[in-house]
Write an enzyme that holds these catalytic residues in place. Structure first.
Site: not given
Length: 343
Positions: A17, A19, A197, A200, A278-279
């Site tokens: 996961h 990006h 996704h 969340e 994630d980021d």
């Protein structure tokens, strides 16, 4: 082929996961802006860094989409991926299934071949350069036009540029997965993996919709699945992977504090959960920083960390021999720390 590595060291994991568009460090954003002549609404690095306090998902997305406008040339995309892989490898990532919001770039007039070619230039030599095997997913904005996503997917398939699957991301609430049923059906018909996704910001119904309408093989996040016992039972029975990003969940206010994070409760209930970043620059660090946070705030044991790591490799789109090699690395890591792998 996997690259051999000695243990102990960082917990070996698969990053599922992540990006790529969200991996630009603040300094790299300004470096690329200067190189490409892009005017940004930030006075300096301190001003930019001050924007990394988010109130919700949308406040993060607003900054993210501003920062990614600095990506203009094929070499920019290659450099972005190379820098991520270098940091990720040091953090224990052995296999990475990374996503890119290609739509965010083609919508700015960047040619599809520039984006995908730049990504592939780095990914195609990721083992030789970084010792990390990779897969590439293309994610679509769930809050964008469905027709735009479908047109881009058709163009991607027609281009012949290799990629491994598609995903669904961006603002969740109000944009149910059912909107993209036909897009995901087209992807599956062309042999692509599908992830989405869900759960969340949105409730457990977004997870159920991703499973039923999109036939998603993995759910990114999924933390609100715990609100629906029937859904939890289904996820456990079907062994649907949930790729959880603890630091991201806290920074985006999906969870109040790290001490409140449900990760270990999810693990104890039998869910196939694993830890991801994630980021990373936006939320506090790479996978190892997320693992450290889970240990410090939740008291995760070495055995639990190894369980999470094994889940990451079990959840990856890997050939059986690749997976076995990575699982052996996890067992070796645990043994080196005095723990015992499951029978």
């Amino acid at each position: 082929m996997t690259a051999p590595r000695t243990t102990p060291g960082p917990l070996p994991v698969a990053e599922l996961h992540l990006h790529l568009d969200g991996t630009l460090e603040p300094e790299h954003v300004l470096e690329l802006a200067a190189r490409n002549g892009v005017d940004l609404p930030f006075a300096d690095i301190d001003d930019l860094r001050s924007r990394y306090e988010f109130t919700d998902l949308q406040s993060f997305l607003d900054l993210l989409y501003t920062n990614l406008t600095v990506l203009r040339e094929r070499a920019d995309f290659t450099e972005m991926v190379d820098r991520y892989l270098e940091r990720a490898a040091a953090a224990g990532v052995r296999h990475a299934e990374v996503s890119c919001d290609v739509q965010a770039h083609t919508r700015r007039g960047i040619p599809l071949e520039t984006v995908m070619g730049g990504l592939r230039d780095a990914l195609d030599r990721s083992v030789a350069t970084h010792g990390v095997t990779t897969r590439l997913l293309v994610s679509f904005w769930r809050d964008g036009p469905v027709d735009e996503a479908f047109d881009l997917l058709r163009a991607l398939v027609a281009s012949g540029i290799p990629f491994d699957g598609i995903g669904l991301d961006s603002a969740e609430v109000g944009f149910p997965p059912e909107l993209f049923t036909d897009v995901f059906a087209f992807a599956r018909e062309h042999g692509l993996h599908v992830v989405a996704h869900g759960g969340e910001e949105g409730g457990p119904e977004y997870v159920t919709g991703a499973l039923d309408a999109l036939r998603a093989e993995r759910i990114d996040h999924g933390i609100r699945s715990l609100e629906d016992d029937a859904l939890v039972e289904r996820l456990v029975a079907e062994r649907v992977p949930l790729t959880v990003c603890p630091l991201s969940n806290v920074r985006l206010r999906a969870v109040d504090t790290m001490a409140d994070h449900p990760l270990l409760r999810m693990l104890e209930r039998g869910l196939v959960v694993s830890v991801h970043s994630d980021d990373p620059p936006y939320f506090g660090g790479q996978v190892d920083a997320n693992v450290d946070a889970v240990v410090e705030a939740l008291g995760a044991s070495d055995e639990q960390l190894a369980h999470l790591a094994r889940n990451s490799f079990e959840s990856a789109f890997l050939a059986d021999d690749e997976r076995a090699g990575y699982l052996a690395e996890v067992d070796a890591w645990l043994a080196a720390r005095g723990g015992r792998a499951p029978l």
